[in-house]
Design an enzyme around this catalytic site. Structure first.
Site, short mmCIF file in Angstrom:
data_model
loop_
_atom_site.label_atom_id
_atom_site.label_comp_id
_atom_site.label_asym_id
_atom_site.label_seq_id
_atom_site.Cartn_x
_atom_site.Cartn_y
_atom_site.Cartn_z
N ASN A 76 -37.50 -76.82 -67.50
CA ASN A 76 -37.00 -76.87 -68.87
C ASN A 76 -35.48 -77.04 -68.80
OD1 ASN A 76 -36.28 -76.51 -71.53
ND2 ASN A 76 -36.74 -74.32 -71.57
N TRP A 77 -35.04 -78.28 -69.00
CA TRP A 77 -33.61 -78.56 -68.85
C TRP A 77 -32.79 -78.08 -70.04
CZ3 TRP A 77 -33.48 -84.29 -66.66
CH2 TRP A 77 -33.94 -84.27 -65.34
N LYS A 78 -33.45 -77.67 -71.10
CA LYS A 78 -32.75 -77.26 -72.33
C LYS A 78 -31.78 -78.38 -72.75
CE LYS A 78 -33.50 -72.55 -70.93
NZ LYS A 78 -33.21 -71.15 -71.10
N HIS A 121 -40.34 -71.80 -77.97
CA HIS A 121 -39.39 -71.18 -77.04
C HIS A 121 -38.54 -70.16 -77.80
CE1 HIS A 121 -36.15 -70.59 -74.21
NE2 HIS A 121 -36.95 -71.10 -73.28
N GLU A 130 -35.54 -69.38 -77.67
CA GLU A 130 -34.23 -69.84 -78.17
C GLU A 130 -34.40 -70.50 -79.54
OE1 GLU A 130 -33.15 -72.07 -74.68
OE2 GLU A 130 -32.79 -70.18 -73.63
N GLU A 151 -42.69 -65.40 -71.50
CA GLU A 151 -41.26 -65.35 -71.20
C GLU A 151 -40.64 -64.16 -71.90
OE1 GLU A 151 -39.41 -69.31 -69.98
OE2 GLU A 151 -39.45 -69.31 -72.14
N GLY A 206 -32.37 -66.44 -68.63
CA GLY A 206 -30.96 -66.75 -68.38
C GLY A 206 -30.10 -65.55 -68.05
N SER A 213 -35.51 -66.31 -65.57
CA SER A 213 -34.72 -66.09 -64.34
C SER A 213 -35.52 -66.32 -63.06
CB SER A 213 -34.08 -64.70 -64.37
OG SER A 213 -33.15 -64.60 -65.43
N GLY A 229 -35.79 -72.52 -66.19
CA GLY A 229 -34.65 -73.05 -66.94
C GLY A 229 -33.51 -73.38 -66.00
N GLY A 230 -32.56 -72.45 -65.89
CA GLY A 230 -31.33 -72.67 -65.10
C GLY A 230 -31.55 -73.30 -63.74
#
Ligand code: PGA
Length: 258
Positions: free
Chosen positions: A9-11, A94, A96, A165, A171, A211, A234-235
């Site tokens: 997930n590159w956001k 998600h 966010e 999640e 993150g 994470s 993600g990250g």
């Protein structure tokens, strides 16, 4: 057993098409040998078309979709447009988006319906907000899951994906413990069985997100019990070497004799 699914997930990253292409190429090349793991790359909308061209064995995912039929939806992207771009998976709900954009269980339910109708595979994200609210987690997960699945026929959910999640783990560098994640996967599967019946629940993959790194990825998998069956990353998915290591380590624990 279904093979694990690992989703990048590159956001809202990276900033340019050329860097997105570089990242996609590196990942595609690096994960190619690990056939026992299915890999999805979910870039931002503007890069979907370009990234699609470099993916061969990796699947394309989107990070959102808009459910309203018709064309009067300024700024939005329809399931049909995603289909046309050969998108196969769509992340829905998600945290966010729930938090920053106020997405409710109701809109998430509509998105899920729209995805299924267009034969896109939804990756439904659910999870509690605070680490110190463990007692309420079952209730939160039940509400999010039952709200998202309301009015959807069981059959349509065959092969869907649910990502657990915990919001506090996203993150933050504070991943959930593998034991706890396994417990949550088992609980989510129990809820799914209650909501859609065993036969369909058995076809739904449960992923962990929050994470995930090259160091902890493999620990979320357990061949002896049906726990987590994939990861939403993600990250670390923006660091190709690390993402490839994540895929490699999961492949190794999935096929210990490689
Ligand atoms: P993270 O993000 O891996 O950076 O914690 C996960 C996600 O938001 O899906």
């Amino acid at each position: 057993m279904t093979r694990p699914l690992i989703v990048a997930n590159w956001k809202m990253n990276p900033p340019t098409e050329s860097s997105a292409l570089g990242l996609a190429r590196d990942i595609e090349r690096g994960v190619a040998p690990f056939r026992s793991v299915a890999v999805v790359i979910a870039p931002p909308f503007p890069f979907l078309a370009a990234v699609r061209r470099v993916l061969k064995r990796t699947h394309l995912g989107a990070q959102n979709v808009f459910p309203a039929p018709g064309s009067a939806s300024t700024g939005e992207v329809s399931p049909a447009m995603l289909r046309d771009l050969r998108v196969r998976y769509v992340i829905i709900g998600h945290s966010e988006r729930r938090r920053v954009l106020g997405e409710s269980d109701e809109i998430i339910n509509q998105k899920l319906k729209a995805c299924l109708k267009a034969r896109l595979v939804p990756i439904l994200a659910i999870g509690e907000a605070l680490p110190d609210s463990q007692a309420v987690v079952p209730t939160v997960l039940f509400q999010q899951l039952s709200g998202a699945l309301r009015g959807i026929s069981k059959r349509e959910l065959r092969g869907a994906v649910v990502a657990y999640e915990p919001v506090w783990a996203i993150g933050t560098g504070q991943a959930d413990t593998p034991d706890n994640a396994t417990r949550r996967a088992i609980y989510i599967r129990k809820l799914l069985t209650r909501l859609v019946g065993r036969r369909i629940a058995d076809t739904i993959r449960v992923l962990y997100g929050g994470s995930v790194t090259a160091k902890n990825a493999a620990a979320f998998f357990n061949r002896d019990i049906r726990g987590m069956e994939g990861l939403l990353v993600g990250g670390a998915s923006l660091r190709p070497a690390e993402f490839i290591q994540i895929v490699a380590s999961v492949a190794r624990c999935w096929e210990p004799h490689r």
